[in-house]
Design an enzyme around this catalytic site. Structure first.
Site, PDB file in Angstrom:
ATOM      1  N   ASP A  27      16.635 -29.470  18.803  1.00  0.00           N
ATOM      2  CA  ASP A  27      15.515 -28.924  19.536  1.00  0.00           C
ATOM      3  C   ASP A  27      14.260 -29.286  18.748  1.00  0.00           C
ATOM      4  O   ASP A  27      14.356 -29.642  17.574  1.00  0.00           O
ATOM      5  CB  ASP A  27      15.729 -27.409  19.605  1.00  0.00           C
ATOM      6  CG  ASP A  27      14.566 -26.719  20.248  1.00  0.00           C
ATOM      7  OD1 ASP A  27      14.046 -27.275  21.234  1.00  0.00           O
ATOM      8  OD2 ASP A  27      14.183 -25.650  19.770  1.00  0.00           O
ATOM      9  N   LYS A  28      13.113 -29.239  19.370  1.00  0.00           N
ATOM     10  CA  LYS A  28      11.923 -29.556  18.600  1.00  0.00           C
ATOM     11  C   LYS A  28      11.253 -28.287  18.076  1.00  0.00           C
ATOM     12  O   LYS A  28      11.200 -28.054  16.881  1.00  0.00           O
ATOM     13  CB  LYS A  28      10.930 -30.353  19.446  1.00  0.00           C
ATOM     14  CG  LYS A  28       9.780 -30.899  18.626  1.00  0.00           C
ATOM     15  CD  LYS A  28       8.787 -31.636  19.463  1.00  0.00           C
ATOM     16  CE  LYS A  28       7.890 -30.694  20.216  1.00  0.00           C
ATOM     17  NZ  LYS A  28       6.901 -30.046  19.378  1.00  0.00           N
ATOM     18  N   THR A  29      10.816 -27.447  19.017  1.00  0.00           N
ATOM     19  CA  THR A  29      10.051 -26.281  18.607  1.00  0.00           C
ATOM     20  C   THR A  29      10.950 -25.297  17.863  1.00  0.00           C
ATOM     21  O   THR A  29      11.993 -24.899  18.360  1.00  0.00           O
ATOM     22  CB  THR A  29       9.478 -25.584  19.842  1.00  0.00           C
ATOM     23  OG1 THR A  29       8.935 -26.579  20.677  1.00  0.00           O
ATOM     24  CG2 THR A  29       8.458 -24.567  19.458  1.00  0.00           C
ATOM     25  N   PHE A  31       5.394 -16.658  33.448  1.00  0.00           N
ATOM     26  CA  PHE A  31       5.708 -18.028  33.044  1.00  0.00           C
ATOM     27  C   PHE A  31       7.162 -18.335  33.378  1.00  0.00           C
ATOM     28  O   PHE A  31       8.043 -17.506  33.229  1.00  0.00           O
ATOM     29  CB  PHE A  31       5.503 -18.167  31.530  1.00  0.00           C
ATOM     30  CG  PHE A  31       5.851 -19.528  31.007  1.00  0.00           C
ATOM     31  CD1 PHE A  31       4.904 -20.542  31.041  1.00  0.00           C
ATOM     32  CD2 PHE A  31       7.110 -19.802  30.514  1.00  0.00           C
ATOM     33  CE1 PHE A  31       5.230 -21.799  30.573  1.00  0.00           C
ATOM     34  CE2 PHE A  31       7.434 -21.058  30.049  1.00  0.00           C
ATOM     35  CZ  PHE A  31       6.490 -22.053  30.078  1.00  0.00           C
ATOM     36  N   LYS A  52      -2.917 -20.674  32.989  1.00  0.00           N
ATOM     37  CA  LYS A  52      -2.806 -21.621  31.881  1.00  0.00           C
ATOM     38  C   LYS A  52      -1.418 -22.250  31.927  1.00  0.00           C
ATOM     39  O   LYS A  52      -0.437 -21.619  32.375  1.00  0.00           O
ATOM     40  CB  LYS A  52      -3.063 -20.950  30.534  1.00  0.00           C
ATOM     41  CG  LYS A  52      -1.992 -19.994  30.056  1.00  0.00           C
ATOM     42  CD  LYS A  52      -2.259 -19.644  28.614  1.00  0.00           C
ATOM     43  CE  LYS A  52      -1.052 -19.010  27.944  1.00  0.00           C
ATOM     44  NZ  LYS A  52      -0.872 -17.600  28.208  1.00  0.00           N
ATOM     45  N   ARG A 103      10.637 -32.767  28.157  1.00  0.00           N
ATOM     46  CA  ARG A 103      10.562 -32.029  29.421  1.00  0.00           C
ATOM     47  C   ARG A 103      11.937 -31.650  29.931  1.00  0.00           C
ATOM     48  O   ARG A 103      12.241 -31.832  31.111  1.00  0.00           O
ATOM     49  CB  ARG A 103       9.867 -32.887  30.494  1.00  0.00           C
ATOM     50  CG  ARG A 103       8.543 -33.433  30.079  1.00  0.00           C
ATOM     51  CD  ARG A 103       7.484 -32.455  30.388  1.00  0.00           C
ATOM     52  NE  ARG A 103       6.173 -33.042  30.120  1.00  0.00           N
ATOM     53  CZ  ARG A 103       5.051 -32.367  30.204  1.00  0.00           C
ATOM     54  NH1 ARG A 103       5.089 -31.110  30.561  1.00  0.00           N
ATOM     55  NH2 ARG A 103       3.912 -32.936  29.946  1.00  0.00           N
TER      56      ARG A 103
END
Lengths: 1132, 323
Positions: A402-404, A551, A574, A800
């Protein structure tokens, strides 16, 4: 488990009725209607497995499902039924003992579970009945009861929140025991209820129980004085789950909707699906080989027995009994076959299962104990959730990360923002009030600022458009303790006025609110639907919060609708650029896109902020539609999505924000080491491509000379043609580049080097991936092309990605040719699916809750720990267990082979060669401890060397130590040893007068000599393989041999009064008094070990990598490095 | 089922090991069940403490790391080779010097003086074998009897006896144990004492030395000493003999000719067996056995050859790198 299965099947039947109706307080909705209380299960929790009645059969059944126990049982039964050379007690008693001990142990545990269940089920709860509070036992709660729960109590079942002691109709709960997240979550009461619940007349219609903790759809009908019922929608925010704790709220009242085994907690309690390691599969394959050896040995012996008997009809000195003569010939053959099976059954190393299990269990402690994995920040070390996969850590070929939170720290900091195309960067030196400072902007507008009005609008948007909650300790003095106890997503912020803590589900939001605060707009909190912000002029502005459009990862944006004090209705939104840009007026986009893209390439997370002024009519329409969608019982999500999309359109773009997510410590070094070890690292992230790409560059996954192959919506749309055509075109082009232009794949070292130096990076986004995976025609062809490209690239970036797509990718690679071993590492709930899918799932004890950790196989505090976990621990575990398995098969083969050969010399009469004590003790006492010690302590290469030289990991790739070739080697070795032991002694016994007093030796002496040679050879063979002699190894190896000698003396030195046959009386001592016996033992041991030593010296040192193992010299390290350099030179 | 206490003791040992194993495995399982209870009762999970920093937990125990390199192995092989060759030569010479005389008195051949005894109907038969010794047999000289093609290591044969009878338990005299079948009751249904195939196939020949008349009965001393006589190897090759120790005779006193009276009606023809008398002296290594000496010589020279091969291999492939 059966109970749960039963429940599930019942649930499926009920599934036809999509919802259940609950009568709140058991009151009929209409007075004239006959009230039939619907039947639901009671609130009893049953975590126990057995009852008194089913304990014995059920427990026995479960125990005999274990292969080792079942095998024992079969052997025991054969021994009971058939006249066999060994007594049934040899296998019956251990079996009986093991079964009894296990049953007692499991019975005790189940009793404890019963006790715990009883404690939970008899826990007193307060139920509102006929207007008065009654104390009841928890198990007596029925669906529809109204309960009262006080602060810090645990909810006894799933409740719909009706009333809270807090003014704003909210309550706080923690769900640490459900999903591990320790932050406070807000739940809301059903709006506008009667204050006295006694008079509440309502029904709740809600879906049937389902395990998803975050999903709940329901509707409440409230009847008032025979009017049309009021309808309120119920969502997960109204549902209090069993197992959660009430916090910060004095007490609440709620109505029970799901009870007992139907609560979400009970439905969620299920074991993870068991992962099996590749080693286990190899063991099973080897076992089959040995089973066929066993059967064929028994078959050969049975056949030859009858052939032999036809030649030698019974001699006068050994006549058959009457009974034997009368038995049916075929039955006799069959029982003979079974007897041979029993005689040779020791060839299947049942003790291996126990040893392997012990090795895995004890071995996994070394991971938990490793102080290098200890993180002083969170004060925790590594966590081992399963010990079954230790060796799989040494076999990893693909790493999905994973990145985050994994590659990056998930420690967000507001870096800069962009308002109307002007860039604002905060500098610490400036004061809070004029913190705005233009550092950069469009070239023609240097030193200009956006209008003050725009600035403030942007900041208000930041302050309003979020779901952050404020904890002000000064306002809640009585609740300081609770605030201190908060963890998770909360951050305490120091401001001049008060200590302010923010709680949010994502750290981005906190960073944004804090960013706005730095520019003078402070979010003060939400009080009964009113959001308060402190503006630059220290005035408090109040906005009424009308709707939060939450969200979600599909929309990738969130919005709020607020009514300002002037009465304007505003929508702030946002979200990710790609989801905002199509929904705003296009003329504004270009100015901001430039900033967003530049920020993204710098590795920042960007969000765009837009707003929209709603006319009262528009608002009324949206409000109506939202409420309607929220009330829908079916397809609520789809309906809501449609409304959201409709509302969030034609907005005005105000600006964009950039938040920095710092890289994890040593992220780049770790990735480099993993790649050096031959692993391919794939980054799977939900983030946008530019951000992810920059992270990849920062981590060194993409290097300067890496050629990027991009398959994203952008490249798909480049040609202007149909996307599908372009997709195929691109796939073919990339395939040609990455696959066909690559040098031909060769085996061994050359291949690994060539891959390392042939750099291609592949980027794909979620949309393109779903096109590849789901395009109607040619889907398998697309898939294959895609896979082949990916497998030939050093690094792959998938951006994504939805959580499910991550799992899809893992699955795709997992099932590709050669079924490579995959590893997933992640820290958030969105990584759970890929963690569960991969062969090995690693959780990072990060900030996004503990979902990933709970579902992982191993959890580590930081990404950097992955290096040691794989390169050192994984490598060692694999080598240890592979050696353990091979050695076990080998030692049992050469144990039982002489016994088989002996049948040729005793008329195939099933005469055992070894005494029963030796047969039983061989695997348990004489040869088990050294291999266990070896498999726990061996370090054929030092840990430092393994860490320094990641290429060493490639040596054991592809299950190298358990390949058939090596298995064959060990088998041949076992056969060779077996033959040497048997025939060596047999030739010696061509004249059995072996003592200087002329005394002759009998066949128990024969067997004892063979057994002595066997025990010593097998142990010394292990000693030869041991490269790391700690005192434990010394103690266990020499101790085992000494124990064997001691035991043999003892066993033969006493006339055991209960022994039927004193077979070994003084045999061992007598044997040692013969010089010839000594000489033959020494000769045979040395002869058996000679080829082994020769192999080690002559054959292993070939090839630069292998030599390292044996020489351990620094010169070899340098040699490898030189080799690496020359290869890189060739390819650049 | 007859509960065999002897097996019980064997099993006790493995039982201890199993206890040990299962305690470990179930502490593991027990922890899992604890986890379940934590869920039910909502106890906070204890955070793990800082790991112990000991050599054992960190896998840094001091260790000896031997490396089998050519530098150790080649001299080692040479040493072992030399030692083995030395032992081999000693064994070979010793074995060569042991004197053995085998006398077959089965009587299958009509020229054999004992051929008259092959008739099973002859109850008592005495035959005389005359032999001569070329060289002096150094004492002590042992006399063995040999039977070939005699499968005494048959499983059923080995257990066909009743130890209770042999211990002298009179109850078992009347009713011999079932293991003895078919040698438990005779044709008149009277119990056989001692029962069993083992006792009833006892070698019943009597040898007598006519010179000194010191005859010795082949009695059951061997049977009681070890549960079974040694295995017969004659199934595959009829060359080798099986011997059994009977008594010690000293033949060192210059006797060159020996007249042996053998009372031989032990039936061996029915199973194509042979019976022999073997006279042999022994050394420190026991009876004559060429195998051991030759094996030591072969293994010893193998070691030497291997060390030479290794030396060549290392000279070619290794030493340049070491420079």
């Amino acid at each position: 488990t059966t109970r749960r299965r039963l429940l599930r099947s019942l649930g499926r039947d009920e599934g036809r009725v999509h919802s259940r109706t609950i009568y709140v307080g058991h009151k009929s909705s209409l007075p004239n209607e006959a009230f039939i209380p619907p039947k639901f299960c009671d609130n009893r929790i049953v975590s126990s497995k057995y009852t008194i009645w089913n304990f014995l059969p059920k427990n026995l059944f479960e125990q005999f499902r274990r292969i080792a126990n079942f095998y024992f049982l079969i052997i025991f039964l054969v021994q009971v039924i058939v006249d066999t050379p060994t007594s049934p007690v040899t296998s019956g008693l251990p079996l009986f003992f093991v079964i009894t001990v296990t049953a007692i142990k499991q019975g005790y545990e189940d009793w404890l579970r019963h006790k715990a269940d009883r404690e939970v089920n008899e826990y007193p709860v307060t139920v509102l009945e006929n207007g008065e509070m009654k104390r009841k036992q928890s198990e007596k709660i029925k669906v529809g009861d109204i309960l009262e729960v006080e602060e810090d109590e645990t909810f006894p079942c799933d409740l719909i929140l009706l009333q809270s002691s807090r003014e704003d109709g909210t309550c706080f709960v923690t769900t640490a025991s459900l999903d591990g997240e320790s932050n406070h979550k807000t739940h809301y009461t059903v709006p506008d209820l009667e204050s006295d619940l006694q008079y509440l007349n309502a029904t709740i219609e809600c879906e049937q129980p389902q395990p998803d903790l975050y999903k709940f759809v329901g509707r409440m009908h409230i009847y008032k004085n025979s009017q049309e019922p009021d309808i309120r929608s119920l969502g997960p925010e109204n549902l209090l789950l069993k197992g959660a704790n009430l916090k910060n709220t004095r007490k609440i009242c709620g109505v029970a909707v799901y009870t007992g085994m139907e609560t979400k907690m009970a439905l969620n309690y299920q074991g993870k699906s068991q992962k099996r390691s590749a080693v286990e599969k190899s063991i099973n394959a080897f076992l089959l080989v040995y089973l066929s050896i066993l059967v064929s040995k028994a078959l050969v012996c049975t056949t030859l027995k009858y052939v032999w008997q036809s030649k030698h009809d019974e001699p006068w000195y050994n006549e058959k009994t009457q009974k034997e003569r009368e038995t049916n010939q075929y039955l006799k053959m069959f029982t003979d076959f079974l007897s041979f099976m029993v005689l040779f059954n020791f060839i299947i190393p049942v003790s291996m299962y126990v040893t392997v299990e012990m090795q895995k269990f004890l071995g996994s402690f070394f991971i938990a104990w490793d102080k290098d994995f200890f993180d002083p920040e969170i004060k925790e070390g590594a966590l081992v959730n399963t010990s079954d996969l230790n060796e799989e850590l040494g076999q990893v070929e693909y790493v999905f990360t994973d990145k985050t939170g994994t590659l990056t720290q998930n420690n967000m900091e507001f870096i800069e923002c962009c308002i109307d195309g002007f860039q604002y960067k905060h500098r610490d030196g400036r004061s809070e009030l004029d913190g705005f400072c233009v550092t950069d902007g469009p070239v023609n507008k240097i030193q200009e600022k956006a209008g003050r009005e725009r600035e403030e609008l942007f900041l208000r948007a930041l302050c309003l458009c979020h779901t952050v909650q404020v904890k002000e300790s000064s306002n809640y003095l009585d609740q300081i303790d609770q605030v201190d106890g908060l963890g998770g997503g909360e951050e305490i912020l120091h401001t001049p006025q008060t200590e302010r803590g923010f709680i949010a589900s994502s750290p981005d939001e906190i960073a944004l609110v804090k960013g706005a605060m730095r520019y003078g707009f402070t979010f003060l909190g939400l009080e009964s639907k009113n959001m308060k912000i402190l503006n630059r002029n220290k005035d408090v502005e109040t906005y009424e919060l009308l709707h939060v459009l939450n969200f979600d990862p599909v929309r990738r944006r969130m919005s709020v609708m607020v009514r300002s004090s002037t009465g304007d209705i505003l929508l702030f939104c946002k979200g990710a650029d790609s989801s905002i840009f199509p929904r705003v007026r296009q003329e504004e986009v270009e100015r901001i896109r430039m900033h967003v893209e530049r920020n993204a390439t710098d590795g920042y997370r960007t969000l765009c902020v837009a707003y929209k002024l709603l006319s009262p009519e528009e608002y009324a329409k949206a409000d109506e539609e939202l409420k309607e969608a929220r009330l829908a019982l079916q397809d609520r999500e789809e309906k809501l999505l449609a409304v959201y999309n409709q509302v969030e359109a034609e907005m005005t773009l105000i600006g964009a924000t950039a938040v920095e997510d710092q890289l994890q410590e040593e992220a780049a070094q770790t990735m480099e080491a993993l790649q050096g070890a031959g692993m391919k690292v794939w980054v799977l992230t939900g983030d946008k491509m530019e951000t992810a790409k920059s992270t990849c560059y920062a981590c060194g996954l993409f290097k300067k000379n890496t050629e990027l192959l991009e398959l994203t919506l952008r490249t798909l749309e480049e040609g202007g043609g149909r996307r599908e055509d372009r997709l195929l075109e691109l796939l073919l082009e990339y395939h040609k580049k990455a696959f066909q232009d690559a040098p031909p794949v060769r085996l061994g070292i050359t291949r690994s080097w060539s891959v390392a130096s042939n750099d291609y990076g592949f980027i794909i986004d979620g949309a393109s991936l779903s096109m590849v995976l789901s395009s109607e025609s040619n889907s398998s062809r697309y898939k294959n092309l895609f896979l082949q490209i990916c497998l030939n690239c050093t690094s792959v970036l998938c951006c994504r990605m939805a959580p499910l797509q991550k799992a899809q990718i893992v699955k795709l690679v997992k099932n590709s040719k050669g079924s490579p071993i995959t590893l997933s590492i992640g820290d958030g709930a969105n990584d759970v699916s890929m963690i569960l899918e991969a062969h090995v799932g690693i959780g990072i004890k990060g900030k996004e809750g503990r979902q990933a950790v709970k579902n992982s196989d191993y959890a580590i505090p930081k990404l950097k720990h992955l290096k040691k976990l794989l390169l050192a621990h994984g490598h060692l575990y694999y080598v240890r267990i592979a050696h353990l398995v091979q050695y076990f098969f080998y030692k049992n083969l050469c144990f039982i082979l002489p016994q088989f050969l002996f049948q040729f010399f005793c008329g195939f009469s099933q005469q055992p060669l070894y005494d029963a004590a030796y047969l039983t003790m061989y695997n348990i006492c004489f040869t088990s401890m050294p291999i266990l010690a070896y498999s726990l302590l061996e370090q054929h290469i030092g840990i430092e060397d393994l860490l320094e030289n990641s290429t060493l990991y490639r040596q054991i790739a592809k299950n190298a130590m358990l390949q058939w070739k090596l298995f064959l080697y060990w088998t041949v070795l076992g056969l060779f040893h077996g033959f040497v032991f048997f025939f060596g002694v047999r030739f010696l016994f061509s004249n059995p007068a072996l003592q200087d007093n002329g005394q002759v030796f009998g066949n128990w002496s024969y067997g004892t000599i063979v057994f002595t040679v066997l025990v010593f050879t097998v142990t010394l063979k292990l000693a030869l393989d041991t490269r790391y002699w700690t005192w434990i190894n010394h103690f266990v190896i020499w101790g085992s041999l000494a124990f064997y000698v001691f035991f043999s003396f003892f066993w033969g030195g006493i006339i055991w009064p209960f022994l039927k046959h004193q077979r070994l009386y003084f045999v061992f001592a007598n044997m040692l008094s013969s010089v010839s016996a000594w000489l033959v033992i020494i000769l045979l041991i040395i002869l058996s070990l000679l080829p082994e030593i020769l192999f080690v010296v002559l054959f292993k040192p070939r090839g630069p990598l292998a030599r390292q193992v044996n020489l351990n010299g620094t010169s070899v390290h340098e040699e490898i490095l030189n080799l690496q350099l020359t290869f890189t030179k060739w390819h650049t | 089922m007859f509960i065999n206490i002897y097996i019980y003791v064997c099993v006790r040992v493995c039982v201890c090991v199993y206890i040990y194993i299962y305690i470990y495995i179930y502490t593991h399982v027990y922890n899992q069940s604890n986890r379940i209870r934590t869920m039910v009762k909502n106890e906070p999970e204890k955070s793990s403490d800082r790991p112990d920093n000991t050599a054992f937990t960190q896998q840094r125990l001091p260790a000896w790391q031997p490396i089998l390199s050519a530098g150790i192995v080649i001299p080692g092989f040479v040493l072992i080779g030399l030692a083995f060759i030395g032992v081999g030569v000693a064994l070979f010479i010793t074995s060569r010097d042991i004197q053995v005389l085998e006398l077959d008195y089965t009587g299958v051949e009509s020229s054999n003086p004992c051929s008259k005894c092959t008739d099973p109907n002859v109850r008592k038969c005495i035959c005389t074998i005359v032999f001569s010794l070329d060289t002096l047999f150094k004492g002590p000289v042992f006399m063995y009897y040999g039977l070939t093609n005699y499968f005494q290591n048959q499983r059923r044969y080995g257990v066909s006896r009743d130890d209770n009878q042999l211990y002298g338990d009179l109850d078992y005299f009347k009713s011999p144990g079932s293991d003895c079948a078919p040698f438990d009751y005779d044709s008149n249904d009277r119990p056989i004492v001692p029962c069993g195939a083992l006792a009833n196939s006892m070698f019943n020949g009597i040898y007598a030395n006519t010179d000194c008349h010191a005859g010795s009965h082949a009695n059951d001393s061997i049977l009681l000493k070890e549960t079974k006589p040694l295995p017969s190897w004659d199934y595959l090759d009829n060359q080798s003999k099986s011997h059994s120790f009977i008594s010690v005779q000293d033949l060192s006193s210059g006797v060159l000719q020996l007249h042996e009276v053998i009372e031989g009606n032990y039936p061996v023809v029915s199973f194509n067996g042979r019976k022999k008398v073997v006279l042999s002296n022994v050394s420190w290594m026991g009876g004559k056995n060429d195998f051991l000496g030759i094996a030591y010589l072969v293994v010893g020279s193998l070691c030497i050859v291997m060390s030479i091969v290794m030396l060549i291999v290392y000279a070619k492939f290794k030493f340049p790198e070491d420079d």
